[in-house]
Scaffold this active site. Structure first.
Site, short mmCIF file in Angstrom:
data_model
loop_
_atom_site.label_atom_id
_atom_site.label_comp_id
_atom_site.label_asym_id
_atom_site.label_seq_id
_atom_site.Cartn_x
_atom_site.Cartn_y
_atom_site.Cartn_z
N LYS A 123 -9.90 -39.53 -21.90
CA LYS A 123 -9.87 -40.00 -20.51
C LYS A 123 -10.62 -41.31 -20.40
CE LYS A 123 -11.17 -38.67 -15.78
NZ LYS A 123 -11.47 -37.55 -14.86
N ASP A 228 -13.77 -32.07 -5.51
CA ASP A 228 -12.36 -32.49 -5.48
C ASP A 228 -11.51 -31.35 -6.03
OD1 ASP A 228 -10.30 -34.20 -4.86
OD2 ASP A 228 -10.57 -35.49 -6.61
#
Ligand code: ADP
Ligand code: MG
Length: 378
Positions: A123, A228
């Site tokens: 990532k 989130d």
């Protein structure tokens, strides 16, 4: 979505990387790094450096720009990617590169192969590039103004994510196993599953709903809120069990806005289940019900990811409105160019040495300390 173009990693010489690293160091205090400063930090002859700088621009690892007050070089996204990938490769954690599998709001996600050719997940965090909130000014020792850096923001985002993943997986939370972090890149286990947003049929809606609510509560009992917790950040495996991803916005349970973000996470799940599965339950957790038993948030901040870094990051992500004065500084301030050059040249040497020692097969040394040393102003 394509492949990561990494062929160049092989062609760049040690001196090329030295100059690229020198620009990275120079950018701590300069929006644009003049060629002479780059040459001093890299500790190479000016003539040679000019040629290398031109070459690095040609390959778009650097760009040359005319500033208001002076001209100079800055690292591009690609240039920063190369530095991190070079380091992870020389630690023998990545053996080859594969395809992009995701574009998030603030990241690019790739599949790469580890030294056993097993697919793992890479990532790359990308913060502070497109957003005007980021354009806070600071001054260097010449009184020249420049902006709080995207390099720094992307790096603290990756470092925070990795620190939370380590702390969470240590406590057997269902998260991808973290492997390593360097600069703005996190290496982690590749989840075998699909994001919840792509799930249309499920054996037991109730069980999945309960699993997810229990996870929110368990996070809170450990002192954290995901922040989130939605169908894009929850992966579902073949056993229909959730694996949670995406942690840069995680927040302490004792943060002033904690209750609001706790409720938002709970409501995301309720709304999703209502819309997707036509499932509503009167059972859902509330903030007051949670008894905090552990201090995972404190552990993470004690590990070197400071409160200032967290404030800056949460502000950048849009989770908090105000930050205290001074939070946006990487805090490398020097009284003179001589002092800066001496300090940064030493850092370049250290970074180059790490690479040659790991290339010689010394890659089993733990890197955990270096992760955070990277962030300190030392
Ligand atoms: P962002 O912060 O940009 O939203 P995420 O961490 O949520 O980035 O990742 C974006 C997407 O990439 C996810 O929705 C998921 O599809 C995929 N992804 C991320 N991490 C993994 C992983 N470890 N294994 C498999 N897929 C992943
Ligand atoms: Mg996400």
């Amino acid at each position: 979505m394509g492949k990561l173009n990494v062929a160049m990693l092989r062609y760049l010489t040690r001196e090329d990387f030295r100059v690229l690293t020198a620009i990275e160091m120079g950018m701590k205090n300069h929006e644009l790094v003049p060629a002479t400063l780059a040459a001093s930090i890299a500790n190479l002859h000016h003539g040679g450096v000019h040629k290398i700088l031109k070459e690095l621009c040609k390959h778009r690892l650097l760009s040359y720009e005319r500033g208001k007050h002076y001209d100079g070089y800055r690292l591009t996204n690609t240039g920063y990617d190369y530095l991190a990938l070079k380091t992870l490769t020389s630690r023998q954690l990545i053996s080859s590169f594969g395809n992009q599998i995701g574009v998030g709001k603030e990241s690019n996600i790739y599949v790469v192969a580890d030294s056993d050719d097993k697919p793992i997940c890479l990532k790359l965090h990308r913060l502070g590039r497109t957003c005007f909130r980021n354009l806070k000014e600071k001054r260097d020792y010449h009184g020249r103004r420049h902006k709080a850096g995207w390099l720094y923001l992307s790096r603290i985002s990756a470092t925070k994510e990795y620190a939370y993943m380590v702390a969470l997986s240590k406590r057997d939370f269902p998260v991808p196993k973290p492997i390593d972090v360097n600069r703005h890149c996190v290496l982690m286990e590749l989840v075998d599953g699909h994001p919840l947003c792509r799930l249309y049929e499920v054996e037991s809606v109730e069980n999945l709903y309960d699993d997810l609510m229990n996870l929110i509560v368990r996070f809170a009992q450990h002192g954290v809120i995901h922040g989130d917790f939605n169908e894009f950040n929850i992966m579902i495996n073949n056993e229909e069990k959730p694996i949670v991803i995406d942690f840069p916005q995680m927040m302490s349970f004792s943060h002033p806005n904690a209750e609001m973000y706790f409720d938002r996470d709970v409501n995301c799940i309720r709304e999703f289940f209502k819309k997707r599965f036509n499932y509503e339950s009167h059972l859902y957790p509330t903030f007051e019900d949670v008894v905090r038993e552990e201090f995972l948030d404190v552990e993470v901040s004690a590990s070197g990811f400071t409160k200032n870094m967290d404030q800056l990051l949460l502000h950048e992500i849009g989770m908090i409105n105000n930050i205290e004065e001074g939070c946006d500084e990487e805090s490398d301030f020097y009284d003179s160019e001589k002092e800066e050059v001496e300090h940064l040249a030493k850092r370049v040497d250290e970074l180059m040495n790490e690479e040659s020692s790991t290339v010689l097969g010394n890659s089993s040394v733990p890197h955990s300390q270096e992760k955070f040393d990277n962030l300190k102003s030392d």
